[in-house]
Motif scaffolding. Structure first.
Motif, PDB file in Angstrom:
ATOM      1  N   ASP A 266      23.119  62.514  68.347  1.00  0.00           N
ATOM      2  CA  ASP A 266      21.936  62.708  68.163  1.00  0.00           C
ATOM      3  C   ASP A 266      21.653  64.501  67.440  1.00  0.00           C
ATOM      4  N   GLN A 267      22.963  64.217  66.901  1.00  0.00           N
ATOM      5  CA  GLN A 267      23.334  66.042  66.074  1.00  0.00           C
ATOM      6  C   GLN A 267      22.773  66.594  65.631  1.00  0.00           C
ATOM      7  N   ILE A 268      21.684  65.762  64.769  1.00  0.00           N
ATOM      8  CA  ILE A 268      21.004  65.809  63.727  1.00  0.00           C
ATOM      9  C   ILE A 268      19.576  66.319  64.386  1.00  0.00           C
ATOM     10  N   GLN A 269      19.079  67.127  64.169  1.00  0.00           N
ATOM     11  CA  GLN A 269      17.471  67.686  65.308  1.00  0.00           C
ATOM     12  C   GLN A 269      16.362  67.978  64.170  1.00  0.00           C
ATOM     13  N   PRO A 270      15.699  67.545  64.254  1.00  0.00           N
ATOM     14  CA  PRO A 270      14.364  67.425  63.454  1.00  0.00           C
ATOM     15  C   PRO A 270      14.427  68.584  62.240  1.00  0.00           C
ATOM     16  N   ALA A 271      14.902  69.462  62.115  1.00  0.00           N
ATOM     17  CA  ALA A 271      14.294  70.518  62.081  1.00  0.00           C
ATOM     18  C   ALA A 271      15.752  71.152  61.624  1.00  0.00           C
TER      19      ALA A 271
ATOM     20  N   HIS B  88       3.013  75.639  70.170  1.00  0.00           N
ATOM     21  CA  HIS B  88       2.868  74.021  69.426  1.00  0.00           C
ATOM     22  C   HIS B  88       3.834  74.204  67.906  1.00  0.00           C
ATOM     23  N   VAL B  89       4.155  73.987  68.003  1.00  0.00           N
ATOM     24  CA  VAL B  89       4.729  73.535  66.440  1.00  0.00           C
ATOM     25  C   VAL B  89       4.081  72.811  65.918  1.00  0.00           C
ATOM     26  N   PRO B  90       3.881  72.429  64.926  1.00  0.00           N
ATOM     27  CA  PRO B  90       2.969  71.859  64.577  1.00  0.00           C
ATOM     28  C   PRO B  90       4.046  71.022  63.440  1.00  0.00           C
ATOM     29  N   PRO B  91       4.010  69.319  63.282  1.00  0.00           N
ATOM     30  CA  PRO B  91       4.311  68.817  62.204  1.00  0.00           C
ATOM     31  C   PRO B  91       5.511  69.843  60.902  1.00  0.00           C
ATOM     32  N   LEU B  92       4.519  70.197  60.428  1.00  0.00           N
ATOM     33  CA  LEU B  92       5.566  70.231  59.187  1.00  0.00           C
ATOM     34  C   LEU B  92       5.214  72.301  58.767  1.00  0.00           C
ATOM     35  N   TYR B  93       6.211  72.167  60.179  1.00  0.00           N
ATOM     36  CA  TYR B  93       6.099  73.394  60.151  1.00  0.00           C
ATOM     37  C   TYR B  93       7.676  73.781  61.115  1.00  0.00           C
ATOM     38  N   ALA B  94       8.379  74.287  61.731  1.00  0.00           N
ATOM     39  CA  ALA B  94       9.671  75.100  62.339  1.00  0.00           C
ATOM     40  C   ALA B  94       9.153  76.412  62.945  1.00  0.00           C
ATOM     41  N   ALA B  95       9.515  77.157  63.783  1.00  0.00           N
ATOM     42  CA  ALA B  95       9.670  77.967  64.269  1.00  0.00           C
ATOM     43  C   ALA B  95      10.712  79.164  64.910  1.00  0.00           C
ATOM     44  N   GLU B  96      11.117  79.908  65.001  1.00  0.00           N
ATOM     45  CA  GLU B  96      11.587  80.565  65.658  1.00  0.00           C
ATOM     46  C   GLU B  96      11.282  82.193  66.494  1.00  0.00           C
ATOM     47  N   MET B  97      11.729  82.243  67.583  1.00  0.00           N
ATOM     48  CA  MET B  97      11.285  83.377  67.961  1.00  0.00           C
ATOM     49  C   MET B  97      12.639  84.608  68.175  1.00  0.00           C
ATOM     50  N   VAL B  98      11.860  85.712  67.450  1.00  0.00           N
ATOM     51  CA  VAL B  98      12.123  87.194  67.292  1.00  0.00           C
ATOM     52  C   VAL B  98      12.178  88.242  67.599  1.00  0.00           C
ATOM     53  N   PRO B  99      13.047  89.418  68.156  1.00  0.00           N
ATOM     54  CA  PRO B  99      12.269  90.241  68.921  1.00  0.00           C
ATOM     55  C   PRO B  99      10.961  91.246  68.570  1.00  0.00           C
TER      56      PRO B  99
ATOM     57  N   PHE C  79      12.711  76.366  67.658  1.00  0.00           N
ATOM     58  CA  PHE C  79      11.427  75.511  67.672  1.00  0.00           C
ATOM     59  C   PHE C  79      11.041  74.580  66.943  1.00  0.00           C
ATOM     60  N   ASP C  80      11.708  73.153  66.612  1.00  0.00           N
ATOM     61  CA  ASP C  80      11.940  72.485  66.311  1.00  0.00           C
ATOM     62  C   ASP C  80       9.994  71.865  65.960  1.00  0.00           C
ATOM     63  N   PRO C  81       9.795  71.247  65.177  1.00  0.00           N
ATOM     64  CA  PRO C  81       8.827  70.584  64.365  1.00  0.00           C
ATOM     65  C   PRO C  81       8.748  69.699  65.477  1.00  0.00           C
ATOM     66  N   GLY C  82       6.876  69.780  66.066  1.00  0.00           N
ATOM     67  CA  GLY C  82       7.183  68.662  67.150  1.00  0.00           C
ATOM     68  C   GLY C  82       6.686  68.869  68.593  1.00  0.00           C
ATOM     69  N   PHE C  83       7.907  70.740  68.916  1.00  0.00           N
ATOM     70  CA  PHE C  83       7.536  70.871  70.190  1.00  0.00           C
ATOM     71  C   PHE C  83       6.196  71.786  70.197  1.00  0.00           C
ATOM     72  N   GLY C  84       5.868  71.238  71.012  1.00  0.00           N
ATOM     73  CA  GLY C  84       4.092  71.237  72.395  1.00  0.00           C
ATOM     74  C   GLY C  84       3.877  70.546  71.729  1.00  0.00           C
ATOM     75  N   HIS C  85       3.472  69.568  70.683  1.00  0.00           N
ATOM     76  CA  HIS C  85       2.335  68.791  69.973  1.00  0.00           C
ATOM     77  C   HIS C  85       1.899  67.850  71.468  1.00  0.00           C
ATOM     78  N   SER C  86       0.563  67.510  71.254  1.00  0.00           N
ATOM     79  CA  SER C  86      -0.502  66.801  71.965  1.00  0.00           C
ATOM     80  C   SER C  86       0.489  66.176  71.563  1.00  0.00           C
ATOM     81  N   GLU C  87       0.434  64.850  70.549  1.00  0.00           N
ATOM     82  CA  GLU C  87       0.413  63.991  69.927  1.00  0.00           C
ATOM     83  C   GLU C  87       1.503  63.165  70.808  1.00  0.00           C
TER      84      GLU C  87
ATOM     85  N   MET D 217       7.890  73.656  56.861  1.00  0.00           N
ATOM     86  CA  MET D 217       9.296  72.707  56.250  1.00  0.00           C
ATOM     87  C   MET D 217       8.846  72.088  54.765  1.00  0.00           C
ATOM     88  N   LEU D 218      10.278  71.565  54.311  1.00  0.00           N
ATOM     89  CA  LEU D 218      10.340  70.844  52.516  1.00  0.00           C
ATOM     90  C   LEU D 218       9.243  69.329  53.281  1.00  0.00           C
TER      91      LEU D 218
END
Length: 363
Positions: A32-37, A265-276, A292-300, A335-336
């Motif tokens: 489980d070491q490799i996460q979505p992004a 919500h982070v859609p599948p083709l995006y990644a996010a990070e929180m900054v100050p 925040f990996d792709p799919g975080f908060g994704h309702s599906e 995301m690529l």
């Protein structure tokens, strides 16, 4: 390089980097070491306690500085306790031989930040923490300093994570507004966009008597960083409940777990990070942990309503934060490619669908 070539490398590309030797390690990745992004980074077998934090700077290697600054070295193969108020340097298992068009950034894992374990990654010749330049070839080191709780770690413990990118995939405000209109990046707030999507703090919860946060206790027992659900929360945390007001006084040098008003919500083709948001708006700091990996908060995939957990610390003076106050920005990147597995799809994702939630170490 065209716009289509700019993006965060997905999990399948990270796995290929292992196969090509661009990521090296003495053993294969954990299941489980490799996460979505991103990729979790593992501690090596030896740790050093040092007198002070440092950056090696141009032309210098971390081990050269360690020879001058270390107090003592100790073995992690059978586990060791890292004490609060001390600074440690641990060589990581993973080494890098990055292509010339791939750079990386690192960040504490969410579970690390929620324990107030200050962690950042250093490279040889590094002039900044948590930054790996394109084409870097060499070792990685974790600087670790527990702030509130002493922690037990061992060889293979994973406190940090790394994200690889090609080009500059950050969405500007215009692009972010379009993605928000299509996918709904936040809900439950005002969806203010400026240098990212603004996040505000929730100090009302479900009304009078409801839980709105936690404050870390002092002089507690040790937390095993690799043990899930092993601790009683009340041994380490003081619950904070809503008592009718809309503000909270942060005591100096105390650690708080709070939550955003908005669902993220982070859609599948995006990644996010929180900054100050802006360090000049108050005498407090939100210590942002994890990506925040792709799919975080994704309702599906069952993530609807996922909030952002905030790790908050005041500086030298007491400071009042108010309900709805902006405390951070979510910066989104392309995301690529879509990851083969999204966050929350059966890969041990601890915080999908979360509200106010402590780290995975608590029952």
């Amino acid at each position: 390089m065209t716009a289509a070539d700019h993006g965060i490398l997905p999990a399948q590309a990270v796995a290929e980097m292992f196969e090509r030797g661009e990521i090296g390690a003495p053993r294969r990745p954990d299941d489980d070491q490799i996460q979505p992004a991103s990729l979790d980074l593992r501690l090596g077998p030896l740790a050093y306690r040092v007198r002070a934090s440092f950056l090696p700077g141009a032309g210098a290697r971390v081990m050269e500085k360690l020879d001058r600054l270390k107090l003592h070295a100790f073995d992690l193969t059978r586990g060791a306790v890292l004490e609060t108020g001390c600074v440690y340097i641990v060589p990581l298992m993973e080494t890098l031989a990055l292509p010339q068009d791939v750079s990386a950034t690192t960040n504490p894992k969410s579970s690390t930040g929620r324990l107030d374990v200050f962690t950042r990654v250093i490279t040889d010749e590094g002039r900044a923490f948590d930054t790996v330049p394109a084409g870097y070839r060499g070792p990685l080191y974790a600087e670790i300093s527990p702030r509130t709780f002493p922690v037990l770690v061992r060889e293979g413990s994973r406190l940090s994570q790394i994200r690889f990118r090609r080009g500059q995939p950050v969405l500007d405000d215009a692009a972010l507004s379009l993605v928000h209109a299509q996918h709904g990046l936040v809900s439950g707030g005002e969806a203010t966009i400026g240098g990212g999507v603004h996040l505000t703090i929730d100090l009302e919860g479900a009304g009078d008597g409801s839980l709105i946060g936690y404050r870390g206790k002092r002089h507690t027992g040790v937390i095993d960083m690799d043990l899930r659900a092993g601790q009683d929360p009340l041994d380490f945390w003081e619950p904070i409940v809503h008592r009718g007001g809309r503000d909270l006084i942060l005591d100096p040098n105390e650690f708080y777990i709070l939550v955003s008003r908005e669902a993220v919500h982070v859609p599948p083709l995006y990644a996010a990070e929180m900054v100050p948001f802006d360090p000049l708006v108050g005498e407090f700091r939100v210590h942002y942990a994890g990506f925040f990996d792709p799919g975080f908060g994704h309702s599906e995939i069952g993530g609807g309503g996922s909030r952002a957990v905030l790790e908050v610390r005041s500086h030298e003076v007491p400071f009042i934060v108010e309900h709805g106050q902006t405390v951070g920005r979510l910066v989104y990147e392309h995301m690529l490619a879509r990851p083969t597995t999204l966050y929350g799809e059966g890969i041990g994702s601890n915080y999908q669908g979360q509200g106010l939630k402590l780290s995975k170490h608590f029952r």
